[in-house]
Each structure stands twice: as C-alpha cells, then as structure tokens.
Design an enzyme around this catalytic site. Structure first.
Site, mmCIF file in Angstrom:
data_model
loop_
_atom_site.group_PDB
_atom_site.id
_atom_site.type_symbol
_atom_site.label_atom_id
_atom_site.label_comp_id
_atom_site.label_asym_id
_atom_site.label_seq_id
_atom_site.Cartn_x
_atom_site.Cartn_y
_atom_site.Cartn_z
ATOM 1 N N HIS A 167 0.807 -1.221 0.000
ATOM 2 C CA HIS A 167 0.000 0.000 0.000
ATOM 3 C C HIS A 167 0.843 1.276 0.000
ATOM 4 C CE1 HIS A 167 0.501 -0.338 4.484
ATOM 5 N NE2 HIS A 167 0.536 0.983 4.383
ATOM 6 N N ASP A 197 -0.328 -7.541 0.983
ATOM 7 C CA ASP A 197 0.224 -6.216 1.303
ATOM 8 C C ASP A 197 1.747 -6.262 1.375
ATOM 9 O OD1 ASP A 197 0.153 -3.499 1.785
ATOM 10 O OD2 ASP A 197 -0.060 -3.717 3.957
ATOM 11 N N GLY A 267 4.272 5.851 8.429
ATOM 12 C CA GLY A 267 5.677 5.813 8.031
ATOM 13 C C GLY A 267 6.352 4.527 8.456
ATOM 14 N N ASN A 268 5.703 3.773 9.352
ATOM 15 C CA ASN A 268 6.233 2.465 9.770
ATOM 16 C C ASN A 268 5.887 1.359 8.773
ATOM 17 O OD1 ASN A 268 6.176 3.438 13.036
ATOM 18 N ND2 ASN A 268 7.759 1.985 12.426
ATOM 19 N N SER A 269 4.904 1.602 7.918
ATOM 20 C CA SER A 269 4.439 0.573 6.989
ATOM 21 C C SER A 269 5.591 0.011 6.159
ATOM 22 C CB SER A 269 3.386 1.149 6.048
ATOM 23 O OG SER A 269 2.224 1.501 6.742
#
Length: 306
Positions: A167, A197, A267-269
């Site tokens: 994503h 994902d 921002g951790n994704s």
C-alpha cells in the site's frame, strides 16, 4: 421585416437556447449525482463485506489456540531482558526508508473514481473533471510534486531486493530508497501482492546487507521490535511483544497475521519486525487501535520468490 416580427424571432431563439441549456445542465447534474450514488454504494458494500468477514473470523478465532493453526513457533531460549541496542546495531544496515513521488494528476482523465463500477465516464463527467483540474490548479500541483518518505523496508536475498508494504506504493510514479548510510538509491517495483500487502523492490547499485530471517515465529508474549519512519523520523525503533497470532479479515479475504503492540505510526508501513536475536519475523502492514498487524516473514519472502 417588422420590428415586432424580429422581436418574436429573437424571443423564440432565446427560448430555444434556454431550453437547451436547461437540458444540458440537468444532464450534467444527473450524471454527477449518479456518480456520487455509485461511489457511495460501492463504499457501503465494502464496509458491509469487511464487517461480515470480521464477525465470521472472530467466531473462528475463538475456537483457535493463541498461536494459530499450523504456525511453527520459536522454541529457542531467550534472555529475560533483550539487549535492543545490540539488535539495532545488527539490523539497521539492512533497513531502508522508502520514498515515493505521486503520479501526476494531469487533466483528471486517470481519475481513480472512474474505476468504480457504475460510474459514468461520459462527456459530462469528463468536462466536469477538466473543470476541477483547472479550478484546483492540478497542473501547478504536478510541477510542485516532491519525493516523500511514506514507509520503510528491509533488504533480503542477495541484498539487492527490499521488501516493503504494497500500500506504500499505491498511486505512485517513482520510488527510491534511503540506506542506513544515508545514501539514496533508485529502485523499481519487481513484484507486488496487494492481497498480502507485500511488495519487492529491485534496488540499483551495489548490494547491501540482507536481514536474517527467523526460522520460526516468536511465541505469544515474546519481545519484538519494529523499525521504520514514523512521522518522518527515519530509522526509528520501537519495542513491544507479540500479542497474538491468527487470521485478520481483509477486503479480499482473511490472511494470517502476527499481531504486535509495539508503538507504530504513519511511516512504519513496510518496516521490519525483528525478534531478540535480530532476525526478521514480519513486515509491518497496518494498525488497528493499539495493535499492529505484521505479515509473517515467510509469506513476505514468498512474494519476492525467496
């Protein structure tokens, strides 16, 4: 020709033009409302499906052990207090930040709303979209696009491939990564799996240090840490525990996830989740309240063909 006759003809022409304008305006209004209704109906269907899947999966999970069916758990001994500083030193060279530049809006002809079933892509919609492009200065916005760090990733395999969340790469035109050394590298999307994902990026230049993958998932209650770029704070590390294993319902179907309680923010994704030995156990996917769902490392590596 008498002035009265001229006046009558002029009045008739004005009447015809007004009727045409009224019909055109009614057509555009009806088309716009039809689009709004179609999008709203699609969103409602997605919401209903997601809730039904959640209810069905919650029932299934209640009969499942905390570890989940068929999940191999790590039986190796771990110290009571993990030296996270040592883990950070070990893992950081394998971590990357993922920056993207969004796709140009142009004149609106690639509007994603048109992909919704039932939305009409007729002349009225096209003209209205072009008006919006002019009204909101999309051309100027396209010229002012900048690279923005939206997520994180980590090197795997031969050190030329980085895994991140799929994503993070939605609606982008370009992608590049920042290494722990501070160097920026160009990259391209090699593989992507929207259901899991997970995406694999192929990075230009010399290979880096790949992360070591854990041979099994951590047990419930075991310590873990996540590394990413929360709110733009690159290479940030947060620690927590594994809160549960199990299935999480998605828009397309349920998927096995590793649930953790390490503090996570935008921002951790795509960032790596590691155990107390500095081995990758998962990839940060999404958060739900105080908990975060991570893709188990085995499923993430499978997307890259590893």
């Amino acid at each position: 020709m008498s002035s009265v006759e001229s006046w009558r003809r002029a009045a008739l022409a004005a009447y015809v033009l007004a009727g045409a304008a009224l019909a055109s305006g009614g057509y555009a209004l009806a088309t716009t409302q039809a689009n709004v209704n179609a999008i709203a109906a699609a969103q409602q269907r997605l919401s209903d499906d997601g809730w039904n899947q959640h209810q069905a999966q919650a029932t299934a999970d209640s009969a499942r052990s905390a570890a989940g069916d068929g999940v191999e758990l790590d039986a190796r001994p771990y110290p009571a207090a993990v030296d996270w500083a040592a883990v950070a030193d070990q893992v950081m060279p394998s971590v990357v930040m993922v920056a993207v530049i969004e796709r140009a809006k142009g004149d609106g002809s690639r509007n994603r709303a048109w992909l919704v079933p039932g939305v009409q892509t007729n002349l009225a919609t096209e003209l209205l979209t072009r008006y919006r492009a002019w009204r909101h200065e999309w051309a100027k916005a396209d010229q002012e696009r900048e690279w923005v760090t939206l997520g994180a990733g980590f090197l795997v395999g031969d050190g030329r491939t980085a895994l991140t969340a799929a994503h993070v790469l939605s609606g982008i035109e370009g992608v590049r990564v920042k290494l722990a050394s501070g160097e920026w590298r160009s990259a391209r999307v090699a593989r992507i799996d929207q259901v899991r994902d997970v995406a694999a990026l192929l990075i230009d230049g010399e290979p880096g240090q790949p992360v070591r993958a854990a041979p099994a998932l951590p047990r419930q209650g075991q310590g873990i840490a996540a590394i990413g770029s929360p709110k733009g704070l690159d290479f940030s590390m947060s620690a927590g525990i594994v809160s549960r294993h199990g299935q999480v319902g998605g828009l397309i179907g349920a998927a096995g996830m590793l649930q953790i309680d390490a503090p996570i923010a935008g921002g951790n994704s795509g960032g790596v989740v590691v155990n107390g030995r500095g081995e990758a156990v998962g990839l940060v996917s999404h958060s739900a309240g105080p908990f975060t769902q991570a893709v188990p490392i085995g499923r993430a590596l499978a997307v890259a063909g590893l």
